[in-house]
Design an enzyme around this catalytic site. Structure first.
Site, PDB file in Angstrom:
ATOM      1  N   LYS A 229      29.054 -17.428  30.121  1.00  0.00           N
ATOM      2  CA  LYS A 229      28.304 -18.407  30.905  1.00  0.00           C
ATOM      3  C   LYS A 229      27.204 -19.043  30.062  1.00  0.00           C
ATOM      4  O   LYS A 229      26.803 -18.488  29.029  1.00  0.00           O
ATOM      5  CB  LYS A 229      27.641 -17.700  32.108  1.00  0.00           C
ATOM      6  CG  LYS A 229      28.593 -17.261  33.202  1.00  0.00           C
ATOM      7  CD  LYS A 229      27.817 -16.708  34.393  1.00  0.00           C
ATOM      8  CE  LYS A 229      28.725 -16.231  35.515  1.00  0.00           C
ATOM      9  NZ  LYS A 229      29.504 -17.330  36.142  1.00  0.00           N
ATOM     10  N   ARG A 303      37.525 -11.758  41.504  1.00  0.00           N
ATOM     11  CA  ARG A 303      38.831 -11.680  42.187  1.00  0.00           C
ATOM     12  C   ARG A 303      39.722 -10.610  41.565  1.00  0.00           C
ATOM     13  O   ARG A 303      40.591 -10.053  42.224  1.00  0.00           O
ATOM     14  CB  ARG A 303      39.489 -13.067  42.184  1.00  0.00           C
ATOM     15  CG  ARG A 303      39.712 -13.608  40.822  1.00  0.00           C
ATOM     16  CD  ARG A 303      40.045 -15.077  40.838  1.00  0.00           C
ATOM     17  NE  ARG A 303      38.868 -15.943  40.917  1.00  0.00           N
ATOM     18  CZ  ARG A 303      38.923 -17.276  40.916  1.00  0.00           C
ATOM     19  NH1 ARG A 303      40.095 -17.892  40.880  1.00  0.00           N
ATOM     20  NH2 ARG A 303      37.821 -17.992  40.967  1.00  0.00           N
TER      21      ARG A 303
HETATM   22  N1  BES Z   1      29.900 -14.782  40.124  1.00  0.00           N
HETATM   23  C1  BES Z   1      30.493 -16.017  39.806  1.00  0.00           C
HETATM   24  C2  BES Z   1      30.388 -17.039  40.937  1.00  0.00           C
HETATM   25  C3  BES Z   1      29.055 -17.597  41.256  1.00  0.00           C
HETATM   26  C4  BES Z   1      28.419 -18.450  40.359  1.00  0.00           C
HETATM   27  C5  BES Z   1      28.482 -17.355  42.477  1.00  0.00           C
HETATM   28  C6  BES Z   1      27.198 -18.977  40.699  1.00  0.00           C
HETATM   29  C7  BES Z   1      27.284 -17.911  42.813  1.00  0.00           C
HETATM   30  C8  BES Z   1      26.619 -18.711  41.910  1.00  0.00           C
HETATM   31  C9  BES Z   1      31.976 -15.837  39.526  1.00  0.00           C
HETATM   32  O1  BES Z   1      32.332 -14.645  38.910  1.00  0.00           O
HETATM   33  C10 BES Z   1      32.386 -16.939  38.614  1.00  0.00           C
HETATM   34  O2  BES Z   1      31.923 -16.956  37.507  1.00  0.00           O
HETATM   35  N2  BES Z   1      33.231 -17.837  39.092  1.00  0.00           N
HETATM   36  C11 BES Z   1      33.670 -18.965  38.347  1.00  0.00           C
HETATM   37  C12 BES Z   1      35.169 -19.080  38.531  1.00  0.00           C
HETATM   38  C13 BES Z   1      35.838 -20.016  37.561  1.00  0.00           C
HETATM   39  C14 BES Z   1      35.778 -19.451  36.166  1.00  0.00           C
HETATM   40  C15 BES Z   1      37.282 -20.200  37.984  1.00  0.00           C
HETATM   41  C16 BES Z   1      32.964 -20.191  38.870  1.00  0.00           C
HETATM   42  O3  BES Z   1      32.716 -20.280  40.078  1.00  0.00           O
HETATM   43  O4  BES Z   1      32.622 -21.049  38.050  1.00  0.00           O
HETATM   44 MN    MN Z   2      32.219 -14.738  36.783  1.00  0.00          MN
END
Ligand code: BES
Ligand code: MN
Ligand code: ZN
Length: 449
Positions: A229, A303
């Protein structure tokens, strides 16, 4: 823990809720001295406003005329400390708002003041209110605690303590044992962290009762993994175990209130970290369901850990599987930070939970498990991808992925924020048990005595 409620105190200061509608009339009924005080304090019965009435020593609080957590939720930390009581009838939700508005996260520095306490009206369900406040407080504390002090070990300890308190069984599968037992996805996500991944499995309740399975995403910190990230994206990711916190809070509430169900609580607890043994984009994972998953993105880790837990839950064919997860940023784009996105393979259940959410001021909103987007998860080399290559419908494709693992069991999935991004009455900035009380009310209506 701070107890917001008292049973009696003759010296408690009465609080009157005053709506804007009857404001002029209400003013005209006050003594001359109090009218002067009202004018001097600029009190106009706006929600969030309060005013001291020196005559007989009362407080007036502005109110929007609706029953909600906000009716009393701003008062405990706005009024000067001390003991108060309501001058007229309020309902359970409003009383709960007081309790939830007392929350302060005090682990790392002492709060500058203590909240005011409320003498409950005669006949108020004191224990029930305390259990609700206790469950929300537990979830908030877990979420607010940074990852340095809330590792998979520590999260699992918290769950096992809750289980102990209620004489529930608790089994924890840790590290390489996850592989032996077929939880390849939980293991892959968590294996690069210094603290090994694990699956917490709690059981409670007499045989013969209807079985309810509760599952929560316990990512103690989400760096994104090798698909790392940005700094801004990572900054808030101590809250990525917010689903586990809501699930554990719900479990505690079900047990404390002795809801006549059989409960199974499953919390996969991991840190999505980066090291030489981290799982990679393109890796293909063996899941507990026997479905092979090609990793498109290591940041779609929630997931993956959930799919193993959901498939374990589904083996027992529960009456209902509920999961909570801080699963996607896309859910936040869709419904924002103050509403929980809800997906279900049973529309009647979803409609009932939406009603429960309205009744308890815990807003959840139904989203479509639109099968037409399933092709976005197609993998050329495995049974499925973990994430779609397009950001479109990101919350839906995440839910469609999870759906593959619940078989035909009735299932509800909540993609939650788990965090108040601003202070609101009864909802202090920080961790929040979103969707938890909506589900509890639904379970009470459906399975309660
Ligand atoms: N924990 C995050 C989702 C999230 C991000 C929740 C910011 C609340 C605030 C999750 O694990 C994630 O990183 N999801 C990605 C999925 C993508 C890589 C398909 C996302 O939402 O960008
Ligand atoms: Mn994530
Ligand atoms: Zn995550």
């Amino acid at each position: 823990m701070f107890d917001p409620y008292l049973s009696g105190d003759p010296d408690a200061t009465p609080i009157e809720l005053v709506g804007k509608a009857g404001f002029e009339q209400w003013v005209s009924r006050q003594s001359e001295g109090d009218r002067h005080a009202i004018a001097q304090q600029g009190f106009a019965a706006q929600p969030g406003q309060h005013c001291w009435l020196p005559g007989e020593g009362r407080v007036a609080a502005g109110w929007d005329g609706k029953s909600s957590l906000a009716s009393l939720g701003g008062l405990p930390l706005a009024l000067s400390g001390g003991v108060y009581r309501m001058a007229h009838d309020v309902d359970e939700l409003q009383l709960l708002g007081w309790g939830l508005g007392c929350y302060q996260f005090a682990r790392y520095k002492d709060p500058s003041r203590s909240p005011a306490r409320l003498v409950l009206p005669v006949g108020a369900p004191r224990e029930r209110l305390a259990n609700l406040v206790g469950a929300v407080t537990l979830a908030r504390d877990l979420i607010n605690t940074p990852a340095g002090d809330m590792s998979p070990t520590q999260l699992a300890d918290e769950a096992s303590q809750v289980a102990d308190t209620h004489d529930a069984e608790c089994r924890i599968v840790t590290g390489d044992d996850l592989l032996t037992e077929g939880f390849g996805a939980i293991h892959a996500v968590g294996r690069a962290a210094a603290d090994p991944p694990r699956l917490v499995d709690v059981r409670w309740g007499e045989p013969g009762r209807p079985l309810v399975a509760v599952v929560g995403k316990g990512v103690c910190f989400d760096s994104g993994g090798l698909d790392i990230k940005t700094a801004a994206g990572m900054r808030t990711m101590k809250k990525d175990m917010g689903g586990a916190a809501a699930a554990l809070g719900l479990a505690q509430l079900i047990m404390a209130q002795e809801l006549p169900v059989r409960l199974r609580l499953l919390i996969p607890a991991v840190e999505n970290a980066i090291a030489g043994n981290a799982y990679r984009p393109g890796d293909i994972l063996d899941t507990h369901a026997g479905i092979t998953v090609e990793v498109d993105n290591t940041d779609a880790e929630g997931r993956l850990i959930l799919c193993d837990a959901l498939s374990l839950a589904a083996e027992e064919q529960p009456e209902l599987i509920v999961d909570f997860a801080t699963l996607t940023g896309a859910a936040r784009v869709a419904v924002g930070t103050e509403v929980s996105a809800m997906f279900s393979n049973d529309q009647a259940v979803a409609a009932d939970i939406a009603d429960s959410g309205r009744a308890v001021d815990d807003p959840v909103w139904p989203m479509p498990l639109h099968d037409g987007y399933s092709h976005l998860l197609h993998s050329k080399v495995a049974d499925t991808l973990n994430s779609a290559s397009t950001p479109h419908a990101g919350a839906i494709t995440a839910a469609l992925f999870l759906q593959k693992f619940v078989r035909t069991c009735p299932w509800v999935h909540f993609d939650i924020m788990a965090y108040n991004v601003r202070n609101r009455p009864a909802r202090p900035e920080g961790g929040e048990a979103m969707a938890m009380r909506a589900v509890f009310r639904y379970l009470e209506d459906r399975f309660g005595r």
